[in-house]
Design a protein around this motif. Structure first.
Motif, short mmCIF file in Angstrom:
data_model
loop_
_atom_site.label_atom_id
_atom_site.label_comp_id
_atom_site.label_asym_id
_atom_site.label_seq_id
_atom_site.Cartn_x
_atom_site.Cartn_y
_atom_site.Cartn_z
N GLY A 463 19.44 35.08 -50.07
CA GLY A 463 17.99 35.13 -50.16
C GLY A 463 17.49 36.49 -49.74
O GLY A 463 17.87 37.00 -48.68
N CYS A 469 16.02 34.16 -54.61
CA CYS A 469 17.38 33.69 -54.38
C CYS A 469 18.26 34.22 -55.50
O CYS A 469 17.86 34.25 -56.66
CB CYS A 469 17.43 32.17 -54.34
N CYS A 485 13.08 31.18 -56.56
CA CYS A 485 12.46 31.42 -55.25
C CYS A 485 11.47 32.57 -55.33
O CYS A 485 11.45 33.33 -56.31
CB CYS A 485 13.49 31.69 -54.15
N GLY A 488 13.29 35.05 -51.12
CA GLY A 488 14.46 34.18 -51.01
C GLY A 488 14.82 34.00 -49.55
O GLY A 488 15.09 34.97 -48.84
N CYS A 504 15.72 28.34 -51.21
CA CYS A 504 14.44 28.07 -50.55
C CYS A 504 13.54 29.29 -50.60
O CYS A 504 13.99 30.43 -50.44
CB CYS A 504 14.65 27.69 -49.09
N SER A 505 12.25 29.04 -50.80
CA SER A 505 11.21 30.04 -50.65
C SER A 505 10.54 29.86 -49.29
O SER A 505 10.99 29.07 -48.45
CB SER A 505 10.18 29.90 -51.77
N CYS A 510 12.08 24.27 -51.15
CA CYS A 510 13.48 24.41 -51.54
C CYS A 510 13.76 23.61 -52.80
O CYS A 510 12.96 22.77 -53.23
CB CYS A 510 14.42 23.95 -50.43
#
Length: 783
Positions: A463, A469, A485, A488, A504-505, A510
């Motif tokens: 990330g 991501c 994302c 990230g 996940c952001s 996620c």
């Protein structure tokens, strides 16, 4: 007229009066920007000890301690200290670029300043880049500039305060007479950040520097400085209005080197608030080469609700100036134009939507004018905004990454423009109107996390700051593929099936993909999990004892037994509570969670307000560690020993700040009591910890990666050539002994961890006197 307005009015531009600066009494007396969300995650961690000082001097001290430890390691444990780190990638993503200098002599040669990745050189018109700055020095950059005969200057420290990320400070201005081959520091050591360097083309020994100052501590070297001997000495020529204001822009009139313009910005970042505007924010002009200055106010705002200013002069018509300013809270405020060199200003009809500043105009703050067309103007923002009618209106230019920072025209190639943004470097041959081509090799990506496939350590996901991501499934040095994302944050690969990927952001938004990050995707986050608050980097982790079990935590721990498809809350609120006002700092979220590999009922949890918790009955009861045992700062990571569920480690951000505050702690009794085992480490935030099954302990810090026995006590540096960017995350692949480090500014690196026979799980693990010196001694003998 109020007293404040009267004071401001005394600095108005007049023909008969010249002043150096308003009096210090203009300092703001109340916060103008309380933070309602933890959107400065990296900064908040490092200030969680209540410190107001994240100065370059603190980092220089920590790097000095790291250098001493590295020297001792090379002497006593040479095979450890001389091990090689390998750059894994990515090479094709890039990262935040804040300034560009076009070589005036060498065709196609360009130098760029990467925000936390040093100075880089391109010999092929911005297609590929190679390092032009020492790996072993601090990597934070703010400005680059080059004289006509090839002398390169670099201003260290980034002048943009971070969002979710952080902007590290620098230690002055450096000069290179061999185009980045070697460097010499030439002054302004206490400037913290250099926003711009401006070279007088009629006398290139005359260089102005915009010193932004320490974002966290008032005072120091701020304002506009001038050297008249090529950098050997500097003097302040424009003092700031108060001790929280610094210069972010300095621009020389290309037709008249005696006329110089500067932008000042009043800004301060404190543990629980940011003040990104105030009465010190202002525009200035000198007509005598910087000896005296006048504040420009005719047609400009004079109240205190001024954020960051941007200013530019048109080379084709130097009487034409452009300026814009945000509000103290961040949104765009107004755009201005002058046709008489700043004697008077008129607000143009540019709207907030056209300006594309979102709520963080302080992140950009730059304007650029086509040197051949005074009506052709670019405004940096989330989008690159372009005007062809003298800033009467702006429209976005597509085809580039978001968050723009710098444009530079190549004087040798008509129509060629270089752009630096959060995605790296772009080049246009259409005068910036389009046709942007991204660099193909720019290895200065800022990573938050990395994960490695247990089935194949050459498969990685990570990330990255403002770069989403990404999946690195193409081998060492190969391209990485974007898999969604925003920023990230947490990324994971399923332990048994590398096609199952999680990304996940911000704030725990996620997803789960069964197609290596592709579609279809199943959402994880609000609506699927239970929590009132979620951290910027919400923890998402596998249970190492069962690959179908996962944990996700906002302020409440959630558990999934079907690999992230459904979730059940298994804890109460484990934080001190309360976001959404300054007194609620640090917002009350869980930052890290770890399950014991040998006992799926045992979990350890850490929070942003310095709490540690443990459960040995899968959450039916939760036990809080006595606060008196802990440093009270942000818990960055918890990890459980692979062979014993009662042994766990916790790492902490912040500095010691003159105290004995711990950076690494250990429990040997399942969380009941904790001891400090980090003595001997440099005094810097620790971001990650990994215990190995054969008795080693690995930690990643803001100043390097270090190794000890499982019990701490004696530490050594692992590897000799890892760039000096913050180590945000470590991932250890036990079968291959590969350790992977995610750096904030220099991408992802790998190293092979040595085998240390004496550091064995057969040792009496809970005996605090065992496994300290012996582990490193055996590393020395066998590595």
């Amino acid at each position: 007229m109020t007293a404040l307005t009267a004071l401001l009015a005394t600095a108005a531009l007049t023909a008969s009066s010249a002043v150096q600066a308003p009096e210090p009494s203009l300092a703001t007396s109340s916060p103008t920007g309380p933070m309602e969300l933890p959107d400065e995650w990296m900064t908040a961690q490092r200030m969680s000890d209540g410190s107001t000082d994240l100065s370059a001097a603190k980092y220089a001290k920590a790097r000095g301690e790291a250098n001493q430890l590295a020297a001792r390691t090379r002497s006593v444990y040479r095979p450890l200290g001389e091990r090689d780190w390998t750059f894994f990638g990515p090479s094709d993503i890039g990262g935040r670029v804040v300034d560009i200098a076009v070589d005036p002599q060498v065709d196609g040669q360009v130098f760029i300043a990467a925000a936390s990745g040093g100075v880089w050189r391109s010999a092929d018109a911005g297609a590929t880049f190679s390092p032009a700055w020492p790996d072993t020095w601090g990597q934070a950059m703010g400005a680059v500039a080059m004289t006509s005969d090839g002398v390169l200057f670099a201003g260290t420290g980034e002048a943009q305060p971070g969002g979710g990320s952080i902007t590290f400070g620098g230690d002055g201005v450096y000069r290179s007479t061999d185009r980045g081959g070697s460097w010499q520091r030439v002054g302004l050591e206490d400037s913290h950040a250099i926003g711009r360097l401006a070279i007088d083309r009629t006398d290139e020994d005359r260089i102005f520097a915009a010193a932004s100052g320490n974002l966290f501590v008032p005072g120091g070297q701020r304002g506009v400085y001038l050297t008249e001997d090529g950098g050997d000495s500097w003097r302040q020529v424009l003092a700031p209005p108060n001790d929280t204001t610094g210069a972010t822009e300095v621009v020389i009139d290309p037709s008249n080197p005696d006329r110089v313009y500067a932008a000042m910005w009043d800004h301060l970042r404190e543990p629980n608030q940011r003040t990104y505007g105030g009465p010190g924010s202002s525009l200035w002009r000198s007509d005598d080469g910087g000896d005296t200055w006048q504040r420009m106010t005719n047609g400009l705002p004079t109240d205190a609700d001024q954020g960051r200013w941007g200013i530019a002069v048109a080379a084709e018509d130097p009487q034409r100036l452009y300026a814009y300013v945000g509000t103290a809270l961040g949104p765009f405020r107004a755009f201005f134009r002058s046709d008489d060199g700043g004697d008077s200003w008129t607000q143009t009809p540019v709207t907030a939507g056209q300006a594309s500043q979102s709520t963080f105009s302080w992140w950009f703050g730059k304007l650029f004018v086509d040197p051949a067309d005074a009506d052709h103007v670019f405004l940096t923002g989330v989008n690159l905004m372009r005007s062809t009618n003298g800033a009467q209106s702006f429209a976005p230019v597509g085809g580039v990454h978001a968050d723009q920072h710098v444009l530079r025209w190549d004087p040798k190639v008509p129509g060629r423009v270089y752009l630096g943004n959060d995605g790296g470097v772009y080049r246009s041959e259409a005068n910036g109107a389009g046709g942007w081509v991204k660099a193909t090799y720019e290895p200065y990506t800022q990573f938050y996390t990395v994960d490695v496939a247990q089935t194949d350590p050459s498969l990685k996901v990570g990330g990255a700051q403002d770069n989403g991501c990404n999946r690195g499934y193409n081998g060492v040095g190969g391209p990485w593929d974007a898999i969604g994302c925003g920023d990230g944050l947490q990324t994971l690969i399923h332990p048994e099936n590398p096609n199952i990927v999680f990304g996940c952001s911000q704030y725990g938004s996620c997803y789960r993909s069964e197609n290596a990050g592709g579609s279809p995707r199943r959402s994880i986050g609000a609506g699927q999990t239970t929590s009132q608050r979620r951290n910027w980097l919400t923890p998402l982790q596998f249970d190492p004892s069962d690959p179908n079990v996962m944990y996700y935590a906002g302020n409440i721990v959630n558990r999934s037994t079907d690999n992230g498809r459904t979730w059940t809350a298994i804890s109460p609120d484990l934080t001190g509570g309360g976001p959404n006002d300054p007194s609620g700092y640090p917002w009350g979220t869980i930052t890290t969670i770890a399950a014991a590999p040998t006992d799926g009922d045992t979990l350890y949890v850490g929070t942003d307000d310095g709490k540690l918790w443990w459960t040995d009955d899968l959450g039916r009861s939760w036990n809080e560690v006595d606060a008196a045992q802990l440093p009270g700062t942000w818990v960055t990571r918890v990890a459980v020993h692979p062979a014993d569920a009662k042994i766990a480690y916790a790492t902490f951000s912040g500095f010691r700040s003159g105290s004995d505050r711990a950076h690494v702690m250990m429990t040997r009794d399942g969380g009941r009591t904790w001891s400090d085992i980090g003595q001997g480490l440099p005094d810097a935030p620790v971001n990650s910890v990994v215990p190995t099954s054969d008795g080693l302990l690995l930690v990643g810090t803001d100043v390097g990666v270090f190794l000890s026995g499982w019990n701490g006590g004696e530490w050594a540096t692992l590897g000799a050539d890892l760039p000096q960017a913050a180590i945000m995350y470590l991932r250890y692949h036990e079968p291959s002994r590969q350790l992977t480090a995610a750096t904030f500014g220099r991408g992802v690196h790998d190293i092979t961890v040595p085998t240390c026979p004496a550091a064995s799980t057969k040792l009496p693990l809970r005996d605090p006197g065992v496994g300290v010196v012996g582990a490193l001694s055996s590393c020395r003998a066998s590595a």
